[in-house]
Scaffold this active site. Sequence first.
Site, short mmCIF file in Angstrom:
data_model
loop_
_atom_site.label_atom_id
_atom_site.label_comp_id
_atom_site.label_asym_id
_atom_site.label_seq_id
_atom_site.Cartn_x
_atom_site.Cartn_y
_atom_site.Cartn_z
N HIS A 162 -25.62 -0.29 -27.25
CA HIS A 162 -26.23 -1.62 -27.21
C HIS A 162 -27.76 -1.48 -27.17
O HIS A 162 -28.28 -0.45 -26.71
CB HIS A 162 -25.80 -2.37 -25.94
CG HIS A 162 -24.39 -2.86 -25.96
ND1 HIS A 162 -23.49 -2.57 -24.97
CD2 HIS A 162 -23.74 -3.65 -26.83
CE1 HIS A 162 -22.34 -3.15 -25.23
NE2 HIS A 162 -22.45 -3.82 -26.36
N CYS A 249 -25.13 -4.27 -17.58
CA CYS A 249 -23.81 -4.69 -18.08
C CYS A 249 -22.98 -5.39 -17.01
O CYS A 249 -22.10 -6.19 -17.31
CB CYS A 249 -22.99 -3.50 -18.54
SG CYS A 249 -23.89 -2.18 -19.28
C1 CIR Z 1 -17.83 -0.92 -23.82
O1 CIR Z 1 -17.81 0.05 -24.57
O2 CIR Z 1 -17.82 -2.06 -24.25
C2 CIR Z 1 -17.85 -0.68 -22.33
N1 CIR Z 1 -17.10 0.48 -22.03
C3 CIR Z 1 -19.27 -0.57 -21.83
C4 CIR Z 1 -20.03 -1.85 -21.98
C5 CIR Z 1 -21.44 -1.71 -21.58
N2 CIR Z 1 -22.10 -2.96 -21.64
C6 CIR Z 1 -23.40 -3.12 -21.84
O3 CIR Z 1 -24.11 -2.15 -22.12
N3 CIR Z 1 -23.87 -4.35 -21.80
#
Ligand code: CIR
Length: 254
Positions: A162, A249
Amino acid sequence: MFQHTIVRTPCKNVLEGITSAPELGKPDYEKALQQHACYIEALKQCGVDVTVLPANDEYPDSCFVEDVAVLTRKCAIITNPGAPSRNGETAGIIDAVKKFYTDIEYIRNPGTLEGGDVMMVGDTFYVGRSARTNAEGIRQFGEILNKYGFECVEVPLEKVLHLKTGVNYIENNNLLVSGEFIEKECFQKFNHIVIPESEAYAANCIWMNGTVIVPEGFPTVLKAVQDAGYPTITVDTSEFRKIDGGLSCLSLRF
Ligand code: CIR
């Protein structure tokens, strides 16, 4: 200043969260819960209220609420996650968001967008075009933002998951910046606090009402943030790191 935050308790299935780093092993559930509780305490110390949503075992990654909504000072935008296993997570955030917003917008198929790709700098929203956020998602997002008088700047991503995996705004024109983002033209107007490759994970810090929350175990980044004049709080996020999750996140901040 932020007044509110929303988080979701990690579910037992957090062990099955999507990961690009299986070599780090699976999260320890009990430890993840403890770290999440410390995270909530850190948010509270920064003067915000915290809405805690219940664990949802249907979605292993559901504690990463940042990805399912973008909450601005004028409207809420419910996203449309590009990861198929996460796409249904949005249904679980709408009711919580409705308690705070009357103007609620939606990113719709074939557009995809995840909140981790959105970085707010005042009334400008930088949005990463990534494996999760596509051109149509950004087009819809830009149209919604423009309707409310906000600006949208697209940032193509090459390596990281991201946008905020690698770049984070901590107010006062200061930008924590790592890897592929150091040379990006659109970020040259900010003071760069360059994150060394060895501590790249800690590019994902969050500014919370003057304090910066920094992941535990990254001394160079901690010192750089303190040297920039910020009070800091550290929170251990080792279990979330195993599934590519960072500090931002884990909450919606608005
Ligand atoms: C994913 O791959 O979607 C989750 N394991 C981690 C999400 C991380 N979110 C973020 O950076 N906003």
